[in-house]
Design an enzyme around this catalytic site. Structure first.
Site, short mmCIF file in Angstrom:
data_model
loop_
_atom_site.label_atom_id
_atom_site.label_comp_id
_atom_site.label_asym_id
_atom_site.label_seq_id
_atom_site.Cartn_x
_atom_site.Cartn_y
_atom_site.Cartn_z
N ARG A 242 0.84 -1.20 0.00
CA ARG A 242 0.00 0.00 0.00
C ARG A 242 0.88 1.25 0.00
O ARG A 242 0.57 2.21 -0.69
CB ARG A 242 -0.91 0.01 1.23
CG ARG A 242 -1.98 1.07 1.11
CD ARG A 242 -2.83 1.23 2.35
NE ARG A 242 -3.60 0.05 2.70
CZ ARG A 242 -4.51 0.02 3.68
NH1 ARG A 242 -4.77 1.12 4.37
NH2 ARG A 242 -5.15 -1.08 3.97
N GLU A 264 -2.80 -2.67 -7.21
CA GLU A 264 -3.39 -3.68 -6.34
C GLU A 264 -2.48 -3.77 -5.13
O GLU A 264 -1.29 -4.04 -5.26
CB GLU A 264 -3.43 -5.01 -7.09
CG GLU A 264 -4.27 -6.02 -6.38
CD GLU A 264 -3.84 -7.41 -6.74
OE1 GLU A 264 -3.77 -7.73 -7.92
OE2 GLU A 264 -3.56 -8.16 -5.79
N CYS A 301 -2.17 -12.33 -2.62
CA CYS A 301 -3.05 -11.20 -2.32
C CYS A 301 -4.41 -11.70 -1.82
O CYS A 301 -5.15 -10.95 -1.21
CB CYS A 301 -3.20 -10.31 -3.53
SG CYS A 301 -3.36 -11.25 -5.04
P1 NAP Z 1 6.65 -2.77 -2.85
O1 NAP Z 1 7.64 -2.36 -1.82
O2 NAP Z 1 5.41 -1.98 -2.91
O3 NAP Z 1 7.39 -2.73 -4.27
C1 NAP Z 1 6.72 -3.01 -5.48
C2 NAP Z 1 7.45 -2.30 -6.61
O4 NAP Z 1 7.21 -0.89 -6.51
C3 NAP Z 1 8.95 -2.47 -6.59
O5 NAP Z 1 9.41 -2.48 -7.91
C4 NAP Z 1 9.41 -1.23 -5.85
O6 NAP Z 1 10.70 -0.90 -6.18
C5 NAP Z 1 8.45 -0.19 -6.35
N1 NAP Z 1 8.24 0.89 -5.39
C6 NAP Z 1 7.76 0.75 -4.12
N2 NAP Z 1 7.65 1.96 -3.54
C7 NAP Z 1 8.04 2.87 -4.45
C8 NAP Z 1 8.14 4.29 -4.44
N3 NAP Z 1 7.78 5.01 -3.39
N4 NAP Z 1 8.62 4.90 -5.55
C9 NAP Z 1 8.98 4.17 -6.64
N5 NAP Z 1 8.92 2.82 -6.70
C10 NAP Z 1 8.44 2.18 -5.63
O7 NAP Z 1 6.24 -4.28 -2.69
P2 NAP Z 1 7.11 -5.61 -2.64
O8 NAP Z 1 8.56 -5.34 -2.44
O9 NAP Z 1 6.77 -6.41 -3.82
O10 NAP Z 1 6.51 -6.36 -1.40
C11 NAP Z 1 6.48 -5.73 -0.17
C12 NAP Z 1 5.07 -5.75 0.36
O11 NAP Z 1 4.09 -5.51 -0.66
C13 NAP Z 1 4.66 -7.07 0.93
O12 NAP Z 1 5.16 -7.26 2.21
C14 NAP Z 1 3.15 -6.95 0.86
O13 NAP Z 1 2.65 -6.24 1.94
C15 NAP Z 1 2.89 -6.20 -0.38
N6 NAP Z 1 2.50 -7.05 -1.54
C16 NAP Z 1 1.20 -7.15 -1.85
C17 NAP Z 1 0.83 -7.90 -2.95
C18 NAP Z 1 -0.59 -8.00 -3.36
O14 NAP Z 1 -0.91 -8.90 -4.09
N7 NAP Z 1 -1.45 -7.12 -2.98
C19 NAP Z 1 1.77 -8.53 -3.72
C20 NAP Z 1 3.12 -8.40 -3.40
C21 NAP Z 1 3.45 -7.63 -2.31
P3 NAP Z 1 11.87 -1.14 -5.10
O15 NAP Z 1 11.69 -2.52 -4.57
O16 NAP Z 1 13.08 -0.94 -5.92
O17 NAP Z 1 11.66 -0.14 -4.03
#
Ligand code: NAP
Length: 507
Positions: A242, A264, A301
């Site tokens: 989120r 999502e 998810c």
């Molecule tokens: P994430 O930290 O949101 O990262 C997803 C993508 O977005 C990565 O490529 C990340 O790049 C990029 N990103 C994140 N914040 C950003 C920002 N402020 N500016 C620019 N790019 C940004 O998610 P994640 O690493 O995949 O997983 C971490 C958490 O996401 C999990 O613990 C879970 O809570 C949630 N998740 C939810 C689902 C779902 O189906 N809803 C699926 C997967 C994960 P970087 O990694 O390079 O920062």
């Protein structure tokens, strides 16, 4: 051989930004090669190439795009087991799961190809001219769906194939006629590179401009932020946290030209056990919910993070059986060290939340990044008073909410924020309570299930994988199934065009 290069308009190019490597979460070892993050110039080049490819690609016939999608699927299959081996190393996911996911990925690509070949998706809606209508004639009117333009896609961590570089968002955007710029998830760069090269080969083999596809790497936020703000990008697809979704959504909205941002972001997927259903087979429900909550270390998810039931002996039997199963659970490797740490911290926070009881936790595995499944319990009054208890814990963890009576169960349902799914476990004798809960649940969830479990999303025309905020940023569209293409299209009405300009023939 992996090169560690960006793919910009079909060509490999080394980056020169900060360098990172994938980490094998099973043993914490780093994996070659180095990936140097894309530079601002490379982000610009990828986006501009997508913009330049759009007039051509956006006007291809649906059949041509179907051929591209089929070619991408064939190229991915042609890579063979090297793709599965690298994905296993980068994610800790088992071989069978990744083979299944590859099948889902190529299946999705072919599903969109079939949709395009059927011809209905781009069928014009025509209101023929009524030149003699009184008091005023009606002009000839045609409405057609047109692609939005270049789309940026953020690969998801938890589906390294089916929701990553050639995953659902990419397949639906290409089907719509939108060139793609993908930001690889830094958790699986090698898997992303292999798939990215397969797409680039397919684009070339189909005689399309290289700008139809680019792939960028970064393990920070610079590339993602620049992509979302680039004037050539006209829409974004994101799956992740989120925090990440909202940060990027804010950038998309603050642009001089705001653009659609489909994120999502998470869901706790409540499961309501109605009294007759729970009494009929408490152990059976415990086994089924345990399997769903632990599947893939809970990194779905649709993981059922909230279980709601009414006090009584059936609930006691259900809780005891579920707790026993969770205690014996296998501790699976999580996708990345970061996701593992976030899980650990969230579990510790919940364990120390007043009123919450840790009912069961699987034994410590003694290997890195392993998820120890957890079952918590809380009374409904405490749940309703503490919003933090409705937050997602990404991983195998569920919270059992014990309700005093049916009225309190209704209160819990009414308290929920937007969800991807909501489930009722019911028997015929539960009809009255089920009828009360249905309108509440359809108001908060994109998919309402009866007597099933939310994990295992069908990829089909009727699927809705989305939901009201905060499950997604726009609950009107789905990211899974053929309807996903709609998010990358906009309707245009053509009024009174002479025959030689009419677009119907293109449909
Ligand atoms: P994430 O930290 O949101 O990262 C997803 C993508 O977005 C990565 O490529 C990340 O790049 C990029 N990103 C994140 N914040 C950003 C920002 N402020 N500016 C620019 N790019 C940004 O998610 P994640 O690493 O995949 O997983 C971490 C958490 O996401 C999990 O613990 C879970 O809570 C949630 N998740 C939810 C689902 C779902 O189906 N809803 C699926 C997967 C994960 P970087 O990694 O390079 O920062």
């Amino acid at each position: 051989m992996l090169a560690g290069h960006q793919i910009i308009a079909g060509r490999g190019e080394p980056g020169s930004g900060p360098v990172f490597r994938a980490v094998n979460p099973a043993d914490a070892a780093t994996l070659a090669p180095d990936y140097a993050s894309a530079t601002p110039t490379q982000v610009d080049a990828a986006c501009n190439a997508a913009r330049d490819a759009f007039p051509n690609f956006g006007n291809t016939a649906p059949d041509q795009r179907a051929s591209l999608l089929e070619a991408v699927a064939a190229e991915i299959e042609a890579v063979g087991e090297a793709l599965i081996e690298r994905a296993m190393d980068e994610t800790g996911l088992p071989e069978a799961r990744l083979q299944g996911e590859r099948g889902r990925t190529t299946g999705q690509l072919r599903m969109f190809a079939e949709l395009l070949r059927q011809g209905d998706a781009f069928k014009p809606v025509v209101d023929a001219a009524l030149p003699d209508r009184q008091p005023a004639p009606r002009p000839h009117l045609v409405r057609l769906n047109r692609p939005l333009g270049p789309v940026a896609v953020f690969g998801a961590a938890n589906f390294p194939l089916a929701f990553s570089v050639a995953g659902g968002d990419s397949a639906s955007a290409l089907a719509a006629g939108c060139p793609l710029v993908v930001k690889a998830h830094p958790g699986h760069p090698g898997t992303s590179e292999i798939v990215g090269r397969a797409i680039a080969r397919a684009v070339e083999a189909c005689g399309l401009p290289g700008g139809v596809f680019s792939l960028l790497f970064d393990d920070g936020h610079a590339v993602g932020g620049a992509l979302v703000q680039h004037p050539a990008i006209k829409a974004v697809g994101f799956t992740g946290s989120r925090r990440g979704g909202l940060a990027l959504s804010a950038l998309a909205t603050a642009r001089p030209e705001p653009i659609p941002f489909h994120a999502e972001m998470g869901s706790i997927n409540p499961v309501f056990f109605l009294p007759a259903a729970l009494s009929a087979r408490p152990q059976g429900h415990a086994e089924a919910v345990a399997a769903s909550m632990q599947m893939g270390a809970g990194q779905f998810c649709t993981q059922p993070g909230l279980l709601v039931a009414i006090e009584g002996s059936a609930l006691d039997a259900f809780a005891a059986s579920l707790a026993a199963t969770v205690e014996q659970a296998v501790c699976q490797t999580m996708l990345t060290p970061g996701i593992f740490q976030a899980y650990q911290q969230a579990v510790e926070r919940r364990s120390s939340t007043p009123g919450v009881m840790l009912l069961a936790r699987a034994g410590a595995p003694g290997q890195p990044n392993r998820c120890r499944p957890c079952l918590f319990a809380v009374d409904a009054g405490t749940f309703l008073a503490d919003a933090s208890l409705a937050e997602e814990i990404f991983g195998a963890s569920s919270l059992l909410v014990r309700c005093r009576d049916a009225d309190q169960m209704r209160d819990v349902a009414r308290s929920l924020e937007g969800q991807l799914t909501a489930t009722l476990q019911l028997e015929n004798a539960d009809e009255s309570l089920a009828r009360d809960l249905m309108p509440v649940l359809e108001g908060v969830a994109g998919r309402v299930l009866c007597n099933g479990y939310p994990t295992g999303v069908e990829v089909c025309a009727a699927m809705m994988h989305g939901g009201p905020y905060p499950a997604t940023t726009d609950g009107r569209t789905t990211s899974v199934g053929t309807a996903a293409m709609q998010r990358w299209l906009r309707p245009v009405c053509y009024q009174g065009l002479p025959d030689f300009l009419r677009p119907e023939a293109e449909g």
